[in-house]
Write a protein that holds these residues in place. Structure first.
Motif, PDB file in Angstrom:
ATOM      1  N   PHE A 258       0.857  -1.184   0.000  1.00 58.15           N
ATOM      2  CA  PHE A 258       0.000   0.000   0.000  1.00 58.15           C
ATOM      3  C   PHE A 258       0.892   1.234   0.000  1.00 58.15           C
ATOM      4  CE2 PHE A 258      -3.020   3.237   1.336  1.00 58.15           C
ATOM      5  CZ  PHE A 258      -4.074   2.924   0.502  1.00 58.15           C
ATOM      6  N   ASP A 259       0.497   2.217  -0.819  1.00 57.24           N
ATOM      7  CA  ASP A 259       1.278   3.447  -0.953  1.00 57.24           C
ATOM      8  C   ASP A 259       0.436   4.647  -0.521  1.00 57.24           C
ATOM      9  OD1 ASP A 259       3.025   5.451  -1.600  1.00 57.24           O
ATOM     10  OD2 ASP A 259       2.810   5.235  -3.781  1.00 57.24           O
ATOM     11  N   THR A 260       0.605   5.039   0.754  1.00 54.77           N
ATOM     12  CA  THR A 260      -0.087   6.254   1.225  1.00 54.77           C
ATOM     13  C   THR A 260       0.652   7.498   0.756  1.00 54.77           C
ATOM     14  OG1 THR A 260       1.262   6.391   3.219  1.00 54.77           O
ATOM     15  CG2 THR A 260      -0.781   5.104   3.388  1.00 54.77           C
ATOM     16  N   GLY A 261       1.884   7.292   0.275  1.00 55.20           N
ATOM     17  CA  GLY A 261       2.773   8.417  -0.005  1.00 55.20           C
ATOM     18  C   GLY A 261       3.756   8.625   1.144  1.00 55.20           C
ATOM     19  N   GLY A 262       3.452   8.052   2.308  1.00 55.00           N
ATOM     20  CA  GLY A 262       4.310   8.265   3.477  1.00 55.00           C
ATOM     21  C   GLY A 262       4.091   9.672   4.031  1.00 55.00           C
ATOM     22  N   ILE A 263       5.138  10.289   4.573  1.00 54.84           N
ATOM     23  CA  ILE A 263       5.003  11.642   5.140  1.00 54.84           C
ATOM     24  C   ILE A 263       4.606  12.638   4.041  1.00 54.84           C
ATOM     25  CG2 ILE A 263       6.250  13.531   6.308  1.00 54.84           C
ATOM     26  CD1 ILE A 263       5.557  11.130   8.141  1.00 54.84           C
ATOM     27  N   THR A 329      24.404   7.484  -2.556  1.00 52.23           N
ATOM     28  CA  THR A 329      23.483   8.071  -1.578  1.00 52.23           C
ATOM     29  C   THR A 329      22.336   8.783  -2.294  1.00 52.23           C
ATOM     30  OG1 THR A 329      24.799  10.086  -1.476  1.00 52.23           O
ATOM     31  CG2 THR A 329      25.271   8.372   0.171  1.00 52.23           C
ATOM     32  N   ILE A 330      21.182   8.761  -1.636  1.00 48.54           N
ATOM     33  CA  ILE A 330      19.958   9.324  -2.228  1.00 48.54           C
ATOM     34  C   ILE A 330      19.317  10.281  -1.243  1.00 48.54           C
ATOM     35  CG2 ILE A 330      17.677   8.779  -3.180  1.00 48.54           C
ATOM     36  CD1 ILE A 330      18.825   5.799  -3.476  1.00 48.54           C
ATOM     37  N   GLU A 331      19.045  11.490  -1.706  1.00 42.47           N
ATOM     38  CA  GLU A 331      18.303  12.451  -0.901  1.00 42.47           C
ATOM     39  C   GLU A 331      16.814  12.242  -1.195  1.00 42.47           C
ATOM     40  OE1 GLU A 331      17.901  17.321  -0.185  1.00 42.47           O
ATOM     41  OE2 GLU A 331      19.101  16.560  -1.853  1.00 42.47           O
ATOM     42  N   VAL A 332      16.075  11.854  -0.164  1.00 41.98           N
ATOM     43  CA  VAL A 332      14.660  11.532  -0.352  1.00 41.98           C
ATOM     44  C   VAL A 332      13.851  12.835  -0.296  1.00 41.98           C
ATOM     45  CG1 VAL A 332      12.707  10.167   0.478  1.00 41.98           C
ATOM     46  CG2 VAL A 332      15.024   9.254   0.683  1.00 41.98           C
ATOM     47  N   ILE A 333      13.723  13.478  -1.451  1.00 46.04           N
ATOM     48  CA  ILE A 333      12.985  14.739  -1.542  1.00 46.04           C
ATOM     49  C   ILE A 333      11.504  14.501  -1.239  1.00 46.04           C
ATOM     50  CG2 ILE A 333      12.195  16.526  -3.164  1.00 46.04           C
ATOM     51  CD1 ILE A 333      15.146  16.821  -2.540  1.00 46.04           C
ATOM     52  N   ASN A 334      10.996  13.377  -1.734  1.00 46.01           N
ATOM     53  CA  ASN A 334       9.561  13.097  -1.638  1.00 46.01           C
ATOM     54  C   ASN A 334       9.384  11.626  -1.261  1.00 46.01           C
ATOM     55  OD1 ASN A 334       6.821  12.503  -2.259  1.00 46.01           O
ATOM     56  ND2 ASN A 334       6.765  14.227  -3.690  1.00 46.01           N
ATOM     57  N   THR A 335       8.758  11.379  -0.114  1.00 45.50           N
ATOM     58  CA  THR A 335       8.628   9.984   0.321  1.00 45.50           C
ATOM     59  C   THR A 335       7.615   9.222  -0.530  1.00 45.50           C
ATOM     60  OG1 THR A 335       6.906  10.439   1.970  1.00 45.50           O
ATOM     61  CG2 THR A 335       9.208  10.563   2.715  1.00 45.50           C
ATOM     62  N   ASP A 336       6.877   9.955  -1.390  1.00 43.99           N
ATOM     63  CA  ASP A 336       5.921   9.296  -2.285  1.00 43.99           C
ATOM     64  C   ASP A 336       6.601   8.768  -3.556  1.00 43.99           C
ATOM     65  OD1 ASP A 336       3.513   8.330  -3.121  1.00 43.99           O
ATOM     66  OD2 ASP A 336       2.702  10.266  -3.766  1.00 43.99           O
ATOM     67  N   ALA A 337       7.849   9.143  -3.773  1.00 44.24           N
ATOM     68  CA  ALA A 337       8.598   8.546  -4.899  1.00 44.24           C
ATOM     69  C   ALA A 337       9.366   7.355  -4.335  1.00 44.24           C
ATOM     70  CB  ALA A 337       9.516   9.583  -5.535  1.00 44.24           C
ATOM     71  N   GLU A 338       8.599   6.380  -3.815  1.00 43.83           N
ATOM     72  CA  GLU A 338       9.188   5.285  -3.040  1.00 43.83           C
ATOM     73  C   GLU A 338       9.523   4.064  -3.891  1.00 43.83           C
ATOM     74  OE1 GLU A 338       6.070   5.641  -3.476  1.00 43.83           O
ATOM     75  OE2 GLU A 338       5.411   3.591  -3.890  1.00 43.83           O
ATOM     76  N   GLY A 339       8.803   3.902  -5.005  1.00 45.60           N
ATOM     77  CA  GLY A 339       9.001   2.688  -5.802  1.00 45.60           C
ATOM     78  C   GLY A 339      10.422   2.575  -6.307  1.00 45.60           C
ATOM     79  N   ARG A 340      10.971   3.692  -6.746  1.00 46.33           N
ATOM     80  CA  ARG A 340      12.333   3.685  -7.295  1.00 46.33           C
ATOM     81  C   ARG A 340      13.368   3.361  -6.209  1.00 46.33           C
ATOM     82  NH1 ARG A 340      11.492   9.764  -9.306  1.00 46.33           N
ATOM     83  NH2 ARG A 340       9.369   8.924  -9.390  1.00 46.33           N
ATOM     84  N   LEU A 341      13.029   3.730  -4.943  1.00 46.04           N
ATOM     85  CA  LEU A 341      13.953   3.418  -3.840  1.00 46.04           C
ATOM     86  C   LEU A 341      13.994   1.908  -3.593  1.00 46.04           C
ATOM     87  CD1 LEU A 341      12.848   6.289  -1.406  1.00 46.04           C
ATOM     88  CD2 LEU A 341      14.934   6.213  -2.800  1.00 46.04           C
ATOM     89  N   VAL A 342      12.815   1.297  -3.682  1.00 46.15           N
ATOM     90  CA  VAL A 342      12.721  -0.153  -3.509  1.00 46.15           C
ATOM     91  C   VAL A 342      13.467  -0.851  -4.646  1.00 46.15           C
ATOM     92  CG1 VAL A 342      11.115  -2.110  -3.482  1.00 46.15           C
ATOM     93  CG2 VAL A 342      10.514   0.031  -2.297  1.00 46.15           C
ATOM     94  N   LEU A 343      13.182  -0.420  -5.866  1.00 44.30           N
ATOM     95  CA  LEU A 343      13.768  -1.086  -7.042  1.00 44.30           C
ATOM     96  C   LEU A 343      15.277  -0.902  -7.110  1.00 44.30           C
ATOM     97  CD1 LEU A 343      11.061  -0.359  -9.747  1.00 44.30           C
ATOM     98  CD2 LEU A 343      11.656  -2.583  -8.764  1.00 44.30           C
ATOM     99  N   MET A 422      22.246  11.810  -5.516  1.00 48.32           N
ATOM    100  CA  MET A 422      21.072  12.048  -6.382  1.00 48.32           C
ATOM    101  C   MET A 422      19.850  12.317  -5.515  1.00 48.32           C
ATOM    102  SD  MET A 422      20.362   8.120  -7.572  1.00 48.32           S
ATOM    103  CE  MET A 422      22.034   7.552  -7.265  1.00 48.32           C
ATOM    104  N   VAL A 423      18.836  12.920  -6.119  1.00 50.10           N
ATOM    105  CA  VAL A 423      17.539  13.072  -5.461  1.00 50.10           C
ATOM    106  C   VAL A 423      16.617  11.954  -5.963  1.00 50.10           C
ATOM    107  CG1 VAL A 423      17.675  15.566  -5.122  1.00 50.10           C
ATOM    108  CG2 VAL A 423      16.748  14.651  -7.271  1.00 50.10           C
ATOM    109  N   ASN A 424      15.536  11.685  -5.228  1.00 49.01           N
ATOM    110  CA  ASN A 424      14.608  10.640  -5.699  1.00 49.01           C
ATOM    111  C   ASN A 424      13.431  11.240  -6.447  1.00 49.01           C
ATOM    112  OD1 ASN A 424      13.070  11.675  -3.527  1.00 49.01           O
ATOM    113  ND2 ASN A 424      12.122   9.660  -3.160  1.00 49.01           N
ATOM    114  N   SER A 425      13.354  12.571  -6.499  1.00 52.23           N
ATOM    115  CA  SER A 425      12.202  13.212  -7.146  1.00 52.23           C
ATOM    116  C   SER A 425      12.633  14.587  -7.630  1.00 52.23           C
ATOM    117  CB  SER A 425      11.066  13.320  -6.131  1.00 52.23           C
ATOM    118  OG  SER A 425      10.073  14.179  -6.617  1.00 52.23           O
TER     119      SER A 425
END
Ligand code: BES
Ligand code: MN
Ligand code: ZN
Length: 490
Positions: A258-263, A329-343, A422-425
């Protein structure tokens, strides 16, 4: 688990046709001689079928469309379903004709009189695919579907041809069930258990738990699951049907249960659809099931990252920096761009451990791909023209929509971070492409790779040719064909 309806194949038999209850489906093309068995049925019906075929309404029907003749004289059946289908036709049209019958299959019997039609097996497959229904959460009496028979001139040959297709239908149903299942039931734990159960089919299934993922350094993946009560998992499924020791082909899936988007929480409207955010993992699971069921002569490994993206006191924050398994290293700009972090971590792990000859990942990755392509086509991104073209060819042959999207350095440049690698979003423009560029950073240059963004195709709001609205199982058919064409010919 939903099962495709079993179809009994038997020889065309006029006496049995006369006695058949329920519904008889037949195929014809206006102005063309009837197949012999269907001509004999028309004689029993005193020419009523031929009259219907000559009617204006039937001339207007498209190939694959159906028309019902109720309470035909001369037969015990309640209806004859007349389906427009020429004798010479392609796979997709034959399946559509079968699907027209499957759509209206209820508790009564259906007899499909394919007789000498050369596409009988495809018709049976289309029937099975469209008769799917997701009912485990409907209370009250479950309707038992009526028996299904297909009559052909050579039933053994038809059954032989239909058998590997039944394995494909099983895989598609497995995927659809997973994608349709709500997130309170399909937790990471439940998902992993359903995959582990495929051990029975001869698949080697391993479940990597959080302590192991931590040891491997999969912090990008683990960060996504930190806000959830369901522990993150990576499941590895190996099918070893090919030459011993040959490097496998790898399939990798995003399994966000489930993807609420997180924070960076999503708006409430439509959030319920995010139960399908494990669609990529669902397709990988479905393909592995098909390969095992038809005992494919190929080495294929399926890997899925199972996580839940929830807001919580322990959840990952926007601005956090995580170190991926690769080391970047990845700067998590948006916790809703989570799929790419998993992959990122599962793709890296797949290459490090298996050195695959090629790799395809599937993910419901971006809303942007729906803006670009709607629900008709999956977005295909690739670093390798040969693999990409072979896959697009398989999609075309199976009637699964796919469209290649561009990649390039200018898109990649948008991933630059002030404080990390890099950023994630990086904003809305070209969102599906920048997501693909992010994944590409975790693909080794010598790994032929495709990324399939199935956000628009995994789940649909309206019926399609082969599926009722809901989960489609998009990609199982095309990936199974790709593996067949690539590894099992000659
Ligand atoms: N799971 C979503 C993508 C999605 C959207 C799938 C609609 C199916 C239907 C993904 O995790 C997501 O939230 N993507 C964001 C990325 C953005 C924050 C860069 C999106 O598409 O808005
Ligand atoms: Mn998201
Ligand atoms: Zn998501």
């Amino acid at each position: 688990m939903s099962q495709p309806l079993p179809i009994q194949f038997r020889a065309t038999d006029l006496e049995a046709l006369a006695m058949q209850t329920g519904r008889i489906a037949v195929f014809a093309e206006p102005g063309v001689a009837l197949l012999p068995g269907i001509r004999r049925l028309d004689r029993l019906m005193k020419g009523a079928l031929a009259r219907a075929i000559g009617a204006e309404a039937f001339a207007k029907a498209k190939p694959g469309d159906a028309m019902d003749l109720a309470f035909p004289a001369g037969l015990a059946a309640d209806a004859v379903q007349l389906v427009r289908l020429p004798k010479r036709t392609d796979t997709a049209t034959a399946r559509k004709a079968g699907a027209a019958i499957g759509r209206s299959h209820g508790t009564a019997a259906t007899l499909i009189l394919a007789d000498s039609h050369p596409r009988a097996a495809d018709i049976a497959f289309g029937f099975a695919m469209r008769a799917y229904d997701f009912t485990p959460h409907k209370s009250g009496e479950q309707k038992v579907p009526g028996p299904v028979t297909m009559m052909t001139t050579d039933p053994e040959a038809t059954a032989r041809e239909a058998s590997p297709m039944a394995a494909v239908a099983e895989g598609v149903f497995f995927t659809r069930d997973l994608v349709n299942e709500p997130a309170n039931i399909l937790t990471t734990h439940d998902f992993a258990a359903r995959l582990a159960a495929m051990h029975e089919l001869g698949l080697e299934v391993e479940i990597l738990e959080e302590p192991e993922l931590l040891k491997l350094g999969m912090n990008a993946l683990l960060g996504v699951g930190m806000g959830s009560e369901s522990p993150s998992k990576v499941v590895v499924m190996q099918w070893k049907g090919g030459k011993k020791g040959d490097a496998p082909f790898a399939l990798v899936g995003k399994g966000v249960v489930f993807d609420t988007g997180g924070i960076s929480i999503k708006p409430a409207a439509g959030m319920e659809d995010m139960t399908m955010d494990m669609g990529g993992a669902g397709v990988v699971a479905g393909v592995m099931r098909t390969l095992a069921m038809r005992k494919a002569k190929a080495n294929v490994v399926g890997l899925v990252g199972l996580v839940e993206n929830m807001p919580d006191g322990r959840a990952q924050r926007p601005g956090d920096v995580v170190r991926s398994m690769k080391g970047d290293t990845i700067e998590v700009i948006n916790t809703d761009a989570e799929g790419r972090l998993v992959l990122a971590d599962v793709l890296w792990y797949a290459q490090e451990r298996f050195k695959p000859t090629g790799m395809i990942n599937l993910a419901t990755l971006t809303g942007a791909i729906i803006v670009a392509l709607g629900h008709e086509n999956t977005g295909v991104f690739s670093n390798n023209d040969e693999l990409c073209n072979a896959f697009l060819k398989a999609c075309a042959a199976e009637g699964e929509g796919a469209w290649r999207m561009p990649m390039g350095e200018a898109y990649d440049a948008k991933l630059t971070s002030r404080i990390a690698d890099m950023v994630n979003s990086c904003g809305r423009d070209g969102g599906a492409v920048t997501a693909a560029q992010f994944l590409a950073r975790f693909v080794k240059p010598d790994t032929p790779w495709c990324h399939l963004d199935i956000a628009g195709t995994a789940l649909v709001k309206a019926d399609t040719a082969l599926a009722p609205k809901g989960a489609t199982g998009w990609g199982v058919m095309a990936l199974d064909r790709l593996i067949r064409d690539r590894f099992e010919k000659g």
